[in-house]
Design a protein around this motif. Sequence first.
Motif, PDB file in Angstrom:
ATOM      1  N   LEU A 260       0.902  -1.298  -0.416  1.00 22.10           N
ATOM      2  CA  LEU A 260      -0.033  -0.443  -0.222  1.00 22.10           C
ATOM      3  C   LEU A 260       1.108   1.366   0.237  1.00 22.10           C
ATOM      4  O   LEU A 260      -0.053   2.618  -0.582  1.00 22.10           O
ATOM      5  CB  LEU A 260      -0.840   0.136   1.663  1.00 22.10           C
ATOM      6  CG  LEU A 260      -2.001  -1.364   1.437  1.00 22.10           C
ATOM      7  CD1 LEU A 260      -3.445  -0.830   2.295  1.00 22.10           C
ATOM      8  CD2 LEU A 260      -2.804  -0.910  -0.002  1.00 22.10           C
ATOM      9  N   GLY A 261       2.180   1.155   1.077  1.00 19.45           N
ATOM     10  CA  GLY A 261       2.855   2.292   0.296  1.00 19.45           C
ATOM     11  C   GLY A 261       3.623   2.926  -0.815  1.00 19.45           C
ATOM     12  O   GLY A 261       3.464   4.062  -1.378  1.00 19.45           O
ATOM     13  N   ASP A 262       3.755   1.710  -1.550  1.00 18.21           N
ATOM     14  CA  ASP A 262       4.272   1.904  -2.942  1.00 18.21           C
ATOM     15  C   ASP A 262       2.626   2.799  -3.907  1.00 18.21           C
ATOM     16  O   ASP A 262       3.492   3.579  -4.796  1.00 18.21           O
ATOM     17  CB  ASP A 262       4.253   0.638  -3.808  1.00 18.21           C
ATOM     18  CG  ASP A 262       5.642   0.093  -3.249  1.00 18.21           C
ATOM     19  OD1 ASP A 262       6.698   0.129  -2.416  1.00 18.21           O
ATOM     20  OD2 ASP A 262       5.586  -1.591  -3.071  1.00 18.21           O
ATOM     21  N   MET A 263       1.549   2.523  -3.457  1.00 17.08           N
ATOM     22  CA  MET A 263       0.673   3.241  -4.185  1.00 17.08           C
ATOM     23  C   MET A 263       0.021   4.504  -3.768  1.00 17.08           C
ATOM     24  O   MET A 263      -0.849   4.879  -4.262  1.00 17.08           O
ATOM     25  CB  MET A 263      -0.553   2.439  -3.765  1.00 17.08           C
ATOM     26  CG  MET A 263      -0.718   0.837  -4.154  1.00 17.08           C
ATOM     27  SD  MET A 263      -0.208   0.735  -6.348  1.00 17.08           S
ATOM     28  CE  MET A 263      -1.649   1.259  -6.767  1.00 17.08           C
ATOM     29  N   ALA A 264       0.647   5.036  -2.075  1.00 17.38           N
ATOM     30  CA  ALA A 264       0.162   6.363  -1.287  1.00 17.38           C
ATOM     31  C   ALA A 264      -0.014   7.314  -2.134  1.00 17.38           C
ATOM     32  O   ALA A 264      -0.214   7.550  -2.751  1.00 17.38           O
ATOM     33  CB  ALA A 264       1.215   6.200  -0.087  1.00 17.38           C
ATOM     34  N   PRO A 265       1.591   7.544  -2.874  1.00 20.72           N
ATOM     35  CA  PRO A 265       1.516   8.216  -4.423  1.00 20.72           C
ATOM     36  C   PRO A 265       0.287   8.931  -4.655  1.00 20.72           C
ATOM     37  O   PRO A 265       0.040   9.740  -5.050  1.00 20.72           O
ATOM     38  CB  PRO A 265       2.355   8.646  -4.915  1.00 20.72           C
ATOM     39  CG  PRO A 265       3.870   7.424  -3.453  1.00 20.72           C
ATOM     40  CD  PRO A 265       2.442   7.047  -3.399  1.00 20.72           C
TER      41      PRO A 265
END
Length: 287
Positions: free
Chosen positions: A169-174
């Motif tokens: 999810l961190g990878d998709m956050a931006p």
Amino acid sequence: MIIKMMGKADGDNYTLDDMFVSSAAQREGDGQEEERMRSRAVGESRRLNASMEKCRLCFSSPELHKHLVVAIGSKRVNLRVFPVAVQVYLSLPEGVSMTEGHCRICPLQHHCAATGLDEDVWSEMQLFRRTLVKMFEAQEMDCVFMETHMNPRRRQHMALECLPLPRELGDMAPIYFKKAILDCDEEWAMNKKVVDLSSKDIRHAVPRGLPYFAVDFGLQGGFAHVIENEQKFPHYFGKEVVGGMMDLEPRRWRKMIRENFDDQRKKVLQFAQWWKPYDCTKAPEDG
């Protein structure tokens, strides 16, 4: 005897009496402007004092839940030159955490926004931020750092919230945050909707005094958004984005859910165990 002069523009008679009256009126106007400025300054001071008296985040305030504080400032004190003043603290939220490890970095003193921080406070906040990124990376977690500065006249204490996320999810956050910012607030905005923070920090990206939302992804920079219409911008905006990513119930971010003392104590003890190996407040001689 009254001396008369001819007006150059329209030929009207103009007397010295008129000059004295005009000069007196100007002095009176200047005096009124000074009084307005003085009254404004007094009002601002009173508002700040009122905010500080009720503030739940000032470290000296009796309203602060000190049992939720995990770390206080820096103990690396003299560097053989001058003492380094303690500037910030790390604590956990009073209510139910949005995600496990949810925490916040706050200035000890009453500062209202990152855009108004001096270099010492800013630097120590970034030290805590780097430490949290390192700590969560060891758990294979990413984290986002968010600040919402609204209603500047209310002079609320700033808090930089840290929300850990699973790596995927961190990878998709931006992507999630950029889309949410583009969809929010006024359709026709005076300011640029998305301000890139990858090459400059919030203090150099948003003019001091403006309401804004800012988010950073780990240590990679992020986005800022100047809030055009505070009536249409929810104070929980950033948490709502994270909640949507994690498929949480809306009640988790719309209003603080109370948490009893035992549950608060458990999460503090758990967080303290995670924090101890990375504690940036220890002097080198402390190990």
